[in-house]
Design an enzyme around this catalytic site. Structure first.
Site, PDB file in Angstrom:
ATOM      1  N   ASP A 210      85.396  66.106   3.814  1.00  0.00           N
ATOM      2  CA  ASP A 210      85.513  64.665   3.611  1.00  0.00           C
ATOM      3  C   ASP A 210      84.629  63.915   4.605  1.00  0.00           C
ATOM      4  O   ASP A 210      84.542  64.267   5.782  1.00  0.00           O
ATOM      5  CB  ASP A 210      86.978  64.268   3.805  1.00  0.00           C
ATOM      6  CG  ASP A 210      87.242  62.811   3.471  1.00  0.00           C
ATOM      7  OD1 ASP A 210      87.013  62.425   2.319  1.00  0.00           O
ATOM      8  OD2 ASP A 210      87.697  62.076   4.375  1.00  0.00           O
ATOM      9  N   GLU A 261      81.990  84.743   9.551  1.00  0.00           N
ATOM     10  CA  GLU A 261      82.895  85.773  10.075  1.00  0.00           C
ATOM     11  C   GLU A 261      83.687  86.436   8.954  1.00  0.00           C
ATOM     12  O   GLU A 261      84.265  87.503   9.150  1.00  0.00           O
ATOM     13  CB  GLU A 261      83.877  85.144  11.079  1.00  0.00           C
ATOM     14  CG  GLU A 261      83.222  84.621  12.352  1.00  0.00           C
ATOM     15  CD  GLU A 261      84.213  83.845  13.211  1.00  0.00           C
ATOM     16  OE1 GLU A 261      85.427  83.804  12.830  1.00  0.00           O
ATOM     17  OE2 GLU A 261      83.807  83.275  14.239  1.00  0.00           O
TER      18      GLU A 261
END
Length: 562
Positions: A210, A261
């Site tokens: 956002d 990751e």
């Protein structure tokens, strides 16, 4: 014209995905309290599977006072108890993944709510403290600091600075209940990497970011006034004090390391209302993966406007390697079935500024154009983002003023009616309490005609908008073989293009029928518009010139649409 977006070294599921946005409070209510929740989503998960979407994006579900529809977040690692629990969230992740549907969640990093523990600590600690440095606090102007640091207005229409009891002022680009974080503070950056890992470890596949263009800020000792702030020529590109700063990419480079990751890496799509050229920065290597392209959403129903947006979007795709994103409706804009049906020279602002008097709307024309625009967008290479209810052809709802919830209405003194009209709870049944939304009422009022658009009625209708969406999404999987397309010259009032394998999409924006290219029709937004090799007005048709694809497509179209 032929356009072929570059392919990145790492293939990704999201490049050609259809993503369905769930606004959780208005999707389905599982406990009968009038507010949508995780139980409701779990109970309707079959609808998402039958629709054929690749991923679901869920708007904020965090604890919140709901000052701004949940975008005022109290806690980034918990669930609003009105919506559910973390255990239910885990069930939802599992339920979606079990059906081959990925999950994207909303992240709100520009601001928290004023009830967030970090903001409460900042208020308690006082000026100059490490706690206060989490947010943007400034001393005021005037003899006693009684004037705000600048005369800025927030996007909600109110002053952008609010004074606290000890005399300092804090910045909020939205409501006063949404204080802006200070992204120059490393502690803020570390906090959000922990938030990313929290949800990544729970199995989410990505994030919708956002206000992605608003995080970092340059707040000099001498702040510009509102007029200077609004003057684009007064600021170097990438160095506006508040918006779309070049240094915001340092945040996303840090996030990219976190995303990588995971196996597969997490994805992220930026909500960044910026120019097309500036969107490149949000999808550059080491940054986010996608940025919403709102150009088609803002385009009028006009062939030249659509053609220009498509060409520009693919020029950007070639330069960035990131596929375009196609959006026609969302929780922030007037639904496209209404936008395309507004009579006269008006646009959606006629609706947003109508002060409760419903604009002139041709609902039949609006729906016909919306269906045509949807088929056009779904035929384009790239990812498509659908907003809940558009698969039902829902128009905008004019909510009575005394029942509005959007702070835009209340804080702009009714000059704009706000976004409640596209957030009205969905109709699942043709009758009954709240049209099947839940066992009780609905948190926003549903009109009496909502049952005409209900899911259960449309499931039984082979010509319904829901049936069209289901068939289109199934066909898309069959026909889409590569990330490229070639624009066709079929006349000024027509937008046509060909995909590899002989898949052709043609949309007629004209008021007269136009000739169709050679090929077998496999889907039309309006079956009555296809006659004797001609395509009628306000319609899109998909054709294929590949016999194998045509056979496969006919099996999809001829099969059970549910």
């Amino acid at each position: 014209m032929t356009v072929t977006p570059s392919s990145p070294a790492r293939a990704a599921w999201w490049r050609q995905a259809v993503v369905y946005q769930v606004y959780p409070r208005s999707f389905a209510d599982g406990n009968g309290d009038g507010v949508g929740d995780f139980a409701g989503i779990l109970g309707r998960i079959g609808h998402l599977e039958a629709l054929g979407v690749d991923a679901v994006w869920i708007s904020p579900f965090y604890p919140s006072a709901l000052v701004d529809g949940g975008y005022d977040v109290d806690d980034y690692t918990d669930i609003d108890p009105r919506i559910g629990t973390l255990e239910q969230f885990d069930l939802l992740v599992h339920g979606l993944h079990e059906r081959g549907i990925r999950l994207i969640i909303d992240l709100v990093p520009n601001h928290s709510s004023n009830r967030h523990a970090r903001f409460q600590a900042a208020l308690a600690a006082g000026p100059g403290s490490p706690e206060r440095d989490w947010y943007v606090f400034r001393d005021g102007r005037g003899e006693h600091g009684e004037l705000p640091p600048a005369d800025w207005r927030s996007l909600m229409g109110e002053p952008a600075w609010t004074r606290v009891p000890d005399g300092q002022w804090y910045l909020h680009l939205f409501t006063s209940e949404q204080p802006d974080f200070n992204w120059s503070n490393p502690a803020v950056r570390d906090f959000f990497t922990q938030v990313l890992r929290f949800w990544g470890d729970r199995g989410v596949d990505g994030f919708r970011v956002d206000v992605a263009n608003g995080l970092t800020k340059r707040l000099d000792a001498d702040l510009p006034n509102q007029e200077q702030l609004d003057d684009a020529s007064a600021h170097a590109v990438g160095d506006h004090p508040l918006w779309d700063r070049d240094d915001v990419q340092s945040v996303y480079r840090q996030w990219r390391r976190v995303f990588d990751e995971y196996d597969p890496p997490l994805m992220a799509v930026a909500e960044a209302w910026v120019s097309a050229d500036r969107r490149l920065r949000y999808t550059a290597p080491g940054s986010l993966d996608q940025a919403f392209g709102f150009d088609l959403l803002r385009a009028p129903w006009d062939a030249s406007a659509f053609r220009r947006v498509i060409a520009e979007s693919y020029d950007l795709a070639d330069r960035s390697g990131a596929p375009p994103t196609w959006v026609l409706s969302s929780h922030d804009v007037v639904r496209h079935a209404t936008r395309y049906g507004l009579v006269g020279a008006g646009d959606e602002n006629d609706w947003l500024r109508s002060r409760g008097a419903q604009p002139i709307e041709d609902r039949e024309v609006g729906l016909r154009r919306a269906r045509a625009a949807t088929l056009l967008a779904l035929a384009l290479p790239g990812s498509a983002y659908l907003y809940q209810g558009e698969e039902l052809g829902l128009p905008e709802v004019m909510v009575p003023d005394d029942q509005r919830q959007d702070p835009v209405f209340w804080r702009k003194d009714g000059l704009e009616v706000g976004r409640d009209g596209c957030r009205v709870p969905l109709p699942w049944t043709t009758d009954g309490t709240s049209f099947g939304f839940g066992a009780g009422g609905a948190h926003l009022p549903q009109p009496s005609w909502f049952g005409e658009y209900a899911v259960d009625g449309q499931e039984r209708d082979p010509a319904s908008t829901l049936t069209l969406y289901r068939r289109a999404l199934r066909l898309r999987r069959v026909l889409q073989v590569a990330e490229s397309m070639r624009l066709l010259d079929l006349g000024n009032g027509v937008v046509g293009f060909e995909r590899p394998g002989g898949w052709i999409s043609v949309t007629n924006f004209d008021e007269a029928p136009v000739p169709l290219p050679r090929g077998e029709v496999v889907l039309a937004s309006d079956a009555e518009a296809v006659r004797a090799g001609l395509l009628g007005p306000n319609a899109t048709v998909w054709l294929t010139q590949n016999g194998v694809q045509a056979a496969a497509a006919s099996r999809v179209v001829g099969g059970d649409p549910s």
